[in-house]
Design an enzyme around this catalytic site. Structure first.
Site, PDB file in Angstrom:
ATOM      1  N   HIS A 188       1.090  -1.152   0.500  1.00 26.34           N
ATOM      2  CA  HIS A 188       0.376   0.005  -0.112  1.00 26.34           C
ATOM      3  C   HIS A 188       1.064   1.057  -0.068  1.00 26.34           C
ATOM      4  O   HIS A 188       1.708   1.098   0.302  1.00 26.34           O
ATOM      5  CB  HIS A 188      -0.711  -0.148   0.972  1.00 26.34           C
ATOM      6  CG  HIS A 188      -1.948  -0.919   1.506  1.00 26.34           C
ATOM      7  ND1 HIS A 188      -2.235  -1.439   2.624  1.00 26.34           N
ATOM      8  CD2 HIS A 188      -2.156  -1.926   0.683  1.00 26.34           C
ATOM      9  CE1 HIS A 188      -3.083  -2.271   2.570  1.00 26.34           C
ATOM     10  NE2 HIS A 188      -3.131  -2.961   0.897  1.00 26.34           N
TER      11      HIS A 188
ATOM     12  N   LYS B 203       5.470   7.547   8.121  1.00 28.23           N
ATOM     13  CA  LYS B 203       5.009   6.394   8.828  1.00 28.23           C
ATOM     14  C   LYS B 203       6.171   5.687   9.943  1.00 28.23           C
ATOM     15  O   LYS B 203       7.221   6.113   8.796  1.00 28.23           O
ATOM     16  CB  LYS B 203       4.389   5.686   8.087  1.00 28.23           C
ATOM     17  CG  LYS B 203       5.177   4.831   7.561  1.00 28.23           C
ATOM     18  CD  LYS B 203       3.810   3.142   6.587  1.00 28.23           C
ATOM     19  CE  LYS B 203       2.915   3.881   5.970  1.00 28.23           C
ATOM     20  NZ  LYS B 203       2.250   2.732   5.637  1.00 28.23           N
TER      21      LYS B 203
ATOM     22  N   TYR C  50       1.253   1.326  13.454  1.00 26.09           N
ATOM     23  CA  TYR C  50       1.480   2.607  12.905  1.00 26.09           C
ATOM     24  C   TYR C  50       1.477   3.918  13.077  1.00 26.09           C
ATOM     25  O   TYR C  50      -0.164   4.131  13.260  1.00 26.09           O
ATOM     26  CB  TYR C  50       0.960   2.316  11.599  1.00 26.09           C
ATOM     27  CG  TYR C  50       0.293   1.127  11.106  1.00 26.09           C
ATOM     28  CD1 TYR C  50       1.275   0.217   9.356  1.00 26.09           C
ATOM     29  CD2 TYR C  50      -0.862   0.405  11.834  1.00 26.09           C
ATOM     30  CE1 TYR C  50       0.520  -0.629   9.572  1.00 26.09           C
ATOM     31  CE2 TYR C  50      -0.677  -1.347  10.748  1.00 26.09           C
ATOM     32  CZ  TYR C  50       0.242  -1.266   9.397  1.00 26.09           C
ATOM     33  OH  TYR C  50      -0.740  -2.469   9.696  1.00 26.09           O
TER      34      TYR C  50
ATOM     35  N   ASP D  17      -6.120  -6.223  -1.672  1.00 28.00           N
ATOM     36  CA  ASP D  17      -4.902  -6.474  -1.890  1.00 28.00           C
ATOM     37  C   ASP D  17      -4.874  -8.058  -3.486  1.00 28.00           C
ATOM     38  O   ASP D  17      -3.765  -7.527  -4.435  1.00 28.00           O
ATOM     39  CB  ASP D  17      -4.264  -7.053  -1.109  1.00 28.00           C
ATOM     40  CG  ASP D  17      -4.190  -6.123   0.397  1.00 28.00           C
ATOM     41  OD1 ASP D  17      -4.151  -4.962  -0.320  1.00 28.00           O
ATOM     42  OD2 ASP D  17      -3.920  -6.064   1.482  1.00 28.00           O
TER      43      ASP D  17
END
Length: 194
Positions: free
Chosen positions: A70, A79, A139, A175
């Site tokens: 992603h 991140k 995250y 996905d």
């Protein structure tokens, strides 16, 4: 906490020093002052500082699950990624078209033993595979998630040729229908398509 560079330009490993005794362990998972000081002395670092991280999320996955690959369009997202429980095989792919590491991927094992985590600057695809019966991944991102900016490339894309260490057991429907690296590469060559 020690900060190390990686093979991918701008990606950093943040390596804490867990204190272990007969009670268990204690570790600092993030140090904003140290992080900001490190980036302030790195002329190639993105303009991201600790205070920019605005959203924390957590996922839990079973052994063999792959999440990703992603990314975000537009200005991307920075991140911090760490594994709070279990272990994961974490993969980053550089999608910054003008980067000297464009198109390269690198994998890292993140776990609840060393507590190493990644600083991922904007411009990367990210995915991971759970290596343990359960794995919790945390995250911290520098801007709120906007689904309209989602990018995805298939975890088993032939051109990227990522070597997942275990048999892939489960991927999400999203996905499973992700595009190819070649399709994303074409879009990156023509930013107006974004």
């Amino acid at each position: 906490m020690r900060i190390e560079t990686t093979e991918l330009s701008g990606v950093l490993l943040l390596c804490p020093k867990p204190f272990r005794d007969d009670r268990g362990l204690f570790t600092r998972t993030f140090d904003a002052a140290l992080f900001d000081e490190y980036l302030a002395h790195d002329p190639s670092a993105p303009a991201v500082r600790a205070a920019d991280f605005v959203q924390d999320s957590q996922s839990r996955s079973s052994r063999g699950v792959v999440r990703g690959l992603h990314g975000r369009s537009g200005r991307g997202e920075a991140k911090l990624v760490r594994c709070a429980h279990g272990a994961v095989y974490d993969v980053l792919v550089d999608i910054r078209y003008n980067s000297h590491t464009f198109g390269r991927w690198q994998a890292f094992v993140l776990d609840d033993v060393e507590f190493t985590h990644l600083f991922v600057p904007p411009g990367f695809l990210h995915g991971f595979q759970a290596l343990t019966p359960t794995a919790d991944v945390c995250y911290r991102i520098d801007r709120p998630h906007d689904p309209r900016e989602d990018l995805a490339v298939a975890h088993d894309d032939r051109d990227l040729n990522i070597s997942w260490p275990q048999r892939v057991t489960t991927v999400s429907a999203r996905d499973a229908s992700a595009g190819s690296w070649k399709e994303l590469w074409t879009a990156l060559e023509h930013p107006a398509l974004w």
